[in-house]
Design a protein around this motif. Structure first.
Motif, short mmCIF file in Angstrom:
data_model
loop_
_atom_site.label_atom_id
_atom_site.label_comp_id
_atom_site.label_asym_id
_atom_site.label_seq_id
_atom_site.Cartn_x
_atom_site.Cartn_y
_atom_site.Cartn_z
N ILE A 160 0.84 -1.20 0.00
CA ILE A 160 0.00 0.00 0.00
C ILE A 160 0.87 1.26 0.00
O ILE A 160 0.54 2.25 -0.64
CB ILE A 160 -1.02 -0.01 1.17
N VAL A 161 2.02 1.22 0.68
CA VAL A 161 2.95 2.34 0.65
C VAL A 161 3.47 2.54 -0.77
O VAL A 161 3.49 3.65 -1.29
CB VAL A 161 4.11 2.11 1.65
N TYR A 162 3.90 1.44 -1.40
CA TYR A 162 4.40 1.52 -2.78
C TYR A 162 3.29 1.96 -3.73
O TYR A 162 3.55 2.67 -4.70
CB TYR A 162 4.96 0.18 -3.23
N SER A 163 2.07 1.54 -3.45
CA SER A 163 0.95 1.92 -4.29
C SER A 163 0.78 3.44 -4.31
O SER A 163 0.68 4.05 -5.37
CB SER A 163 -0.33 1.25 -3.76
N VAL A 164 0.77 4.04 -3.14
CA VAL A 164 0.59 5.49 -3.03
C VAL A 164 1.74 6.23 -3.70
O VAL A 164 1.53 7.18 -4.46
CB VAL A 164 0.43 5.90 -1.55
#
Length: 191
Positions: A139-143
């Motif tokens: 989710i961090v990489y997604s953002v």
């Protein structure tokens, strides 16, 4: 007194011992930095550095911590991180033959709006991976990938384009001549 000109009124205030009221600083809004950055037109450089950061995070951080958070999410992150690295650091692809082959197919993403859409899709894929596998790093990489993709889309809208310099470290905004000079001076021990 009411009919005195502005300059005369300020002189009268100084003579009478009362200082004129200081002007209040201009109130800046919370998005003023974004407006300034938009006016400077450096979105290409910011997007490039964002891509390099994403590559490093998605490969190195996932190796260090992500494997314990889920194998599938870690493998997807590492694969997509390598793909981003091939796009953002093409000068690093001179060592590996397979990297040069992949790079030929990614030439279409030299158009920045397409690269932005690719990064947004990578971000969405990582978000789906998070929802299925639960790896919090996804989710961090997604953002970060979605934000990087938006920077590329804005760069395209501002008229910024890919140039030959983008295939070298100079394309990241690094002054390579100054860097080489500093390294040479440091190596010779000159202060």
């Amino acid at each position: 007194d009411l009919h005195l000109e502005e300059g005369q009124q300020s002189e009268m205030g100084l003579l009478s011992g009362s200082a004129p009221a200081p002007e209040a600083p201009a109130k800046e809004s919370w998005y003023s930095d974004l407006v300034k950055m938009y006016k400077e037109g450096k979105f290409k450089t910011y997007a490039r550095w964002g891509g390099v950061g994403n590559c490093l995070l998605m490969v190195v951080l996932t190796f260090l911590t992500g494997l314990s958070m889920g194998l599938i999410g870690a493998l997807v992150s590492i694969f997509l991180g390598i793909l981003v690295g091939i796009l953002e650091l093409p000068f690093c692809c001179t060592c590996f033959q397979w990297c040069q082959v992949v790079q030929k197919y990614l030439g279409v993403f030299e158009v920045y709006w397409l690269r932005g859409v690719l990064y947004i899709c990578i971000g969405l894929a990582l978000g789906v991976t998070y929802s299925v596998q639960g790896n919090i790093l996804c989710i961090v990489y997604s953002v970060t990938n979605i934000l990087d993709g938006l920077c590329y889309v804005i760069a395209h809208m501002r008229g910024e384009t890919h140039s030959a310099a983008d295939n070298s470290a100079a394309g990241l905004g690094v002054n390579t001549t100054k860097l080489k000079t500093q390294m040479a001076v440091s190596a010779m021990g000159i202060v």
